[in-house]
Design a protein around this motif. Structure first.
Motif, PDB file in Angstrom:
ATOM      1  N   ILE A 176      67.278  70.994  33.943  1.00 18.23           N
ATOM      2  CA  ILE A 176      67.226  69.556  34.167  1.00 18.23           C
ATOM      3  C   ILE A 176      68.108  69.142  35.340  1.00 18.23           C
ATOM      4  N   LEU A 177      69.176  69.878  35.601  1.00 14.20           N
ATOM      5  CA  LEU A 177      69.988  69.589  36.776  1.00 14.20           C
ATOM      6  C   LEU A 177      69.179  69.830  38.053  1.00 14.20           C
ATOM      7  N   LYS A 178      68.409  70.921  38.062  1.00 12.92           N
ATOM      8  CA  LYS A 178      67.536  71.204  39.209  1.00 12.92           C
ATOM      9  C   LYS A 178      66.482  70.099  39.362  1.00 12.92           C
ATOM     10  N   PHE A 179      65.953  69.649  38.233  1.00 10.90           N
ATOM     11  CA  PHE A 179      64.941  68.591  38.255  1.00 10.90           C
ATOM     12  C   PHE A 179      65.532  67.296  38.826  1.00 10.90           C
ATOM     13  N   LEU A 180      66.716  66.933  38.361  1.00 11.39           N
ATOM     14  CA  LEU A 180      67.346  65.699  38.835  1.00 11.39           C
ATOM     15  C   LEU A 180      67.703  65.787  40.318  1.00 11.39           C
ATOM     16  N   GLU A 181      68.103  66.951  40.775  1.00  9.95           N
ATOM     17  CA  GLU A 181      68.381  67.133  42.206  1.00  9.95           C
ATOM     18  C   GLU A 181      67.120  66.894  43.032  1.00  9.95           C
ATOM     19  N   GLU A 182      65.992  67.397  42.537  1.00 12.02           N
ATOM     20  CA  GLU A 182      64.737  67.200  43.269  1.00 12.02           C
ATOM     21  C   GLU A 182      64.287  65.745  43.223  1.00 12.02           C
ATOM     22  N   MET A 183      64.472  65.113  42.063  1.00 16.17           N
ATOM     23  CA  MET A 183      64.097  63.705  41.946  1.00 16.17           C
ATOM     24  C   MET A 183      64.968  62.826  42.839  1.00 16.17           C
ATOM     25  N   LYS A 184      66.259  63.127  42.922  1.00 16.03           N
ATOM     26  CA  LYS A 184      67.168  62.392  43.801  1.00 16.03           C
ATOM     27  C   LYS A 184      66.672  62.406  45.242  1.00 16.03           C
ATOM     28  N   GLU A 185      66.172  63.558  45.647  1.00 21.81           N
ATOM     29  CA  GLU A 185      65.760  63.738  47.035  1.00 21.81           C
ATOM     30  C   GLU A 185      64.395  63.137  47.338  1.00 21.81           C
ATOM     31  N   ALA A 196      62.083  56.466  40.979  1.00 24.63           N
ATOM     32  CA  ALA A 196      61.674  56.711  39.593  1.00 24.63           C
ATOM     33  C   ALA A 196      62.884  56.744  38.664  1.00 24.63           C
ATOM     34  N   LEU A 197      63.986  57.299  39.151  1.00 24.31           N
ATOM     35  CA  LEU A 197      65.212  57.362  38.347  1.00 24.31           C
ATOM     36  C   LEU A 197      65.783  55.963  38.139  1.00 24.31           C
ATOM     37  N   VAL A 198      65.693  55.136  39.169  1.00 21.02           N
ATOM     38  CA  VAL A 198      66.194  53.760  39.075  1.00 21.02           C
ATOM     39  C   VAL A 198      65.348  52.965  38.086  1.00 21.02           C
ATOM     40  N   GLU A 199      64.028  53.066  38.249  1.00 24.97           N
ATOM     41  CA  GLU A 199      63.121  52.257  37.428  1.00 24.97           C
ATOM     42  C   GLU A 199      63.160  52.659  35.958  1.00 24.97           C
ATOM     43  N   ARG A 200      63.197  53.963  35.681  1.00 30.92           N
ATOM     44  CA  ARG A 200      63.140  54.425  34.295  1.00 30.92           C
ATOM     45  C   ARG A 200      64.485  54.350  33.584  1.00 30.92           C
ATOM     46  N   TYR A 201      65.548  54.741  34.301  1.00 29.05           N
ATOM     47  CA  TYR A 201      66.840  54.875  33.632  1.00 29.05           C
ATOM     48  C   TYR A 201      67.915  53.908  34.132  1.00 29.05           C
ATOM     49  N   GLY A 202      67.648  53.211  35.231  1.00 27.93           N
ATOM     50  CA  GLY A 202      68.637  52.288  35.755  1.00 27.93           C
ATOM     51  C   GLY A 202      69.898  52.980  36.235  1.00 27.93           C
ATOM     52  N   VAL A 203      69.743  54.177  36.782  1.00 27.85           N
ATOM     53  CA  VAL A 203      70.897  54.936  37.276  1.00 27.85           C
ATOM     54  C   VAL A 203      70.928  54.911  38.800  1.00 27.85           C
ATOM     55  N   ASP A 204      72.077  55.213  39.360  1.00 30.01           N
ATOM     56  CA  ASP A 204      72.245  55.254  40.810  1.00 30.01           C
ATOM     57  C   ASP A 204      71.863  56.649  41.305  1.00 30.01           C
ATOM     58  N   PRO A 205      70.741  56.791  42.052  1.00 34.07           N
ATOM     59  CA  PRO A 205      70.304  58.115  42.509  1.00 34.07           C
ATOM     60  C   PRO A 205      71.224  58.749  43.552  1.00 34.07           C
ATOM     61  N   ALA A 206      72.215  57.960  44.044  1.00 35.00           N
ATOM     62  CA  ALA A 206      73.165  58.519  45.004  1.00 35.00           C
ATOM     63  C   ALA A 206      74.246  59.353  44.316  1.00 35.00           C
ATOM     64  N   LEU A 207      74.346  59.221  42.997  1.00 30.63           N
ATOM     65  CA  LEU A 207      75.339  59.987  42.244  1.00 30.63           C
ATOM     66  C   LEU A 207      74.966  61.471  42.216  1.00 30.63           C
ATOM     67  N   PRO A 208      75.933  62.353  42.005  1.00 27.77           N
ATOM     68  CA  PRO A 208      75.603  63.771  41.800  1.00 27.77           C
ATOM     69  C   PRO A 208      74.704  63.935  40.585  1.00 27.77           C
ATOM     70  N   ALA A 209      73.910  65.000  40.569  1.00 25.27           N
ATOM     71  CA  ALA A 209      72.936  65.212  39.493  1.00 25.27           C
ATOM     72  C   ALA A 209      73.587  65.217  38.113  1.00 25.27           C
ATOM     73  N   LYS A 228      61.572  77.896  43.717  1.00 26.84           N
ATOM     74  CA  LYS A 228      61.005  76.549  43.663  1.00 26.84           C
ATOM     75  C   LYS A 228      59.709  76.529  42.857  1.00 26.84           C
ATOM     76  N   ILE A 229      58.884  77.542  43.045  1.00 28.12           N
ATOM     77  CA  ILE A 229      57.633  77.621  42.282  1.00 28.12           C
ATOM     78  C   ILE A 229      57.947  77.799  40.802  1.00 28.12           C
ATOM     79  N   GLY A 230      58.914  78.670  40.494  1.00 28.56           N
ATOM     80  CA  GLY A 230      59.310  78.867  39.098  1.00 28.56           C
ATOM     81  C   GLY A 230      59.820  77.583  38.474  1.00 28.56           C
ATOM     82  N   LEU A 231      60.586  76.819  39.231  1.00 24.73           N
ATOM     83  CA  LEU A 231      61.097  75.547  38.726  1.00 24.73           C
ATOM     84  C   LEU A 231      59.961  74.565  38.459  1.00 24.73           C
ATOM     85  N   HIS A 232      59.034  74.453  39.399  1.00 24.92           N
ATOM     86  CA  HIS A 232      57.932  73.508  39.227  1.00 24.92           C
ATOM     87  C   HIS A 232      57.051  73.891  38.046  1.00 24.92           C
ATOM     88  N   LEU A 233      56.815  75.171  37.854  1.00 27.49           N
ATOM     89  CA  LEU A 233      56.057  75.620  36.689  1.00 27.49           C
ATOM     90  C   LEU A 233      56.816  75.300  35.405  1.00 27.49           C
TER      91      LEU A 233
END
Length: 278
Positions: free
Chosen positions: A205-214, A219-232, A183-188
């Motif tokens: 980016i898949l790891k990033f989207l998984e974290e953003m979903k949770e 932020a995903l809705v506002e910026r990209y207009g996507v459904d955060p309930a979808l798989p990453a 997790k630390i490596g990902l955040h860095l």
């Protein structure tokens, strides 16, 4: 993902810090306010030991304002003064000096008894790569004494920088540690403290989207207009489609899309996001 990145110059940096610690009064630790845990090198605790220390929570304009306040409070409760800062805009030198004087109260009282009038405070700047150390130094010194870039590893050697105030700075290269948790490596990696060139950016980016979903689905809705309930992966492809990242044959350009998402996060276009809560 197994992320470890420890170039040879980081071993030299550790030696620079150890060998020059006796020359400074205070250690100024620059951290990324979006990742207040991951951007603090645990090696620094051992190296610095009892030397007075301050924390500069840099890039505070990119992180959650409420979380910023919580982190400042948390660090102060641990006995380390912490100041919020966006060193691209403004660095309150007087405030930094005042905090340092408080930390060095005993030293200045001893000097006063000996009739020594020396207001100068020497500070060593430490931090992980791309935490904004060089930008901070240039603002304090009001000149371009330190090289600046949006890539980690720009500063390669130590350098003393004079300022127009009673502060003298010793800059040191950014330093990581040999092994860290995933997790630390990902955040860095998300914040570009680890070079993109050494990573599989599409997996990242898949790891990033998984974290953003949770933690930051809005932020995903506002910026990209996507459904955060979808798989990453489906979110990833939806963003590619919306941004026109399509290659010949109609396939998605995953690399281009990954760079779009990372640039949006790193620049603040995705919102004021703190990945690590106090």
């Amino acid at each position: 993902m197994n992320i470890n990145w420890f170039p040879g110059h980081m071993k030299k940096t550790k030696e620079i810090i150890i060998n020059n610690l006796k020359l400074v009064d205070v250690v100024l630790e620059i951290i990324d306010s979006r990742i207040p845990i991951s951007s603090r090198n645990p090696m620094i605790d051992d190296i610095v030991a009892d030397k007075p220390r301050m924390i500069i929570m840099n890039k505070s304009d990119l992180s959650d304002p409420e979380e910023n306040k919580k982190w400042v409070k948390k660090f102060r409760e641990e006995g380390i003064p912490a100041l919020l800062m966006n060193s691209k805009e403004n660095v309150p030198v007087d405030k930094i000096y005042k905090e340092a004087r408080t930390l060095l109260k005993d030293k200045f009282e001893k000097n006063e008894k000996k009739n020594i009038d020396n207001p100068m405070i020497r500070m060593m700047i430490v931090g992980v790569p791309n935490s904004g150390k060089s930008t901070f130094i240039n603002k304090v010194s009001k000149k371009k004494g330190a090289k600046v870039g949006n890539r980690p590893g720009i500063t390669q050697t130590k350098q003393w920088i004079k300022t127009g105030s009673n502060i003298q700075l010793l800059d040191t290269p950014g330093i990581l540690w040999p092994k860290f948790e995933e997790k630390i490596g990902l955040h860095l990696s998300f914040t570009n403290a680890i070079k993109d060139e050494v990573l599989n950016i599409e997996d990242l980016i898949l790891k990033f989207l998984e974290e953003m979903k949770e933690n930051n689905p809005e932020a995903l809705v506002e910026r990209y207009g996507v459904d955060p309930a979808l798989p990453a992966l489906e979110i990833y492809e939806a963003i590619a489609k919306k941004r026109g990242a399509i290659i010949s044959g109609g396939d998605f350009d995953y690399t281009r899309t990954a760079n779009i998402i990372l640039n949006d996060f790193r620049s603040g276009k995705l919102g004021k996001i703190t990945l690590e809560k106090a």
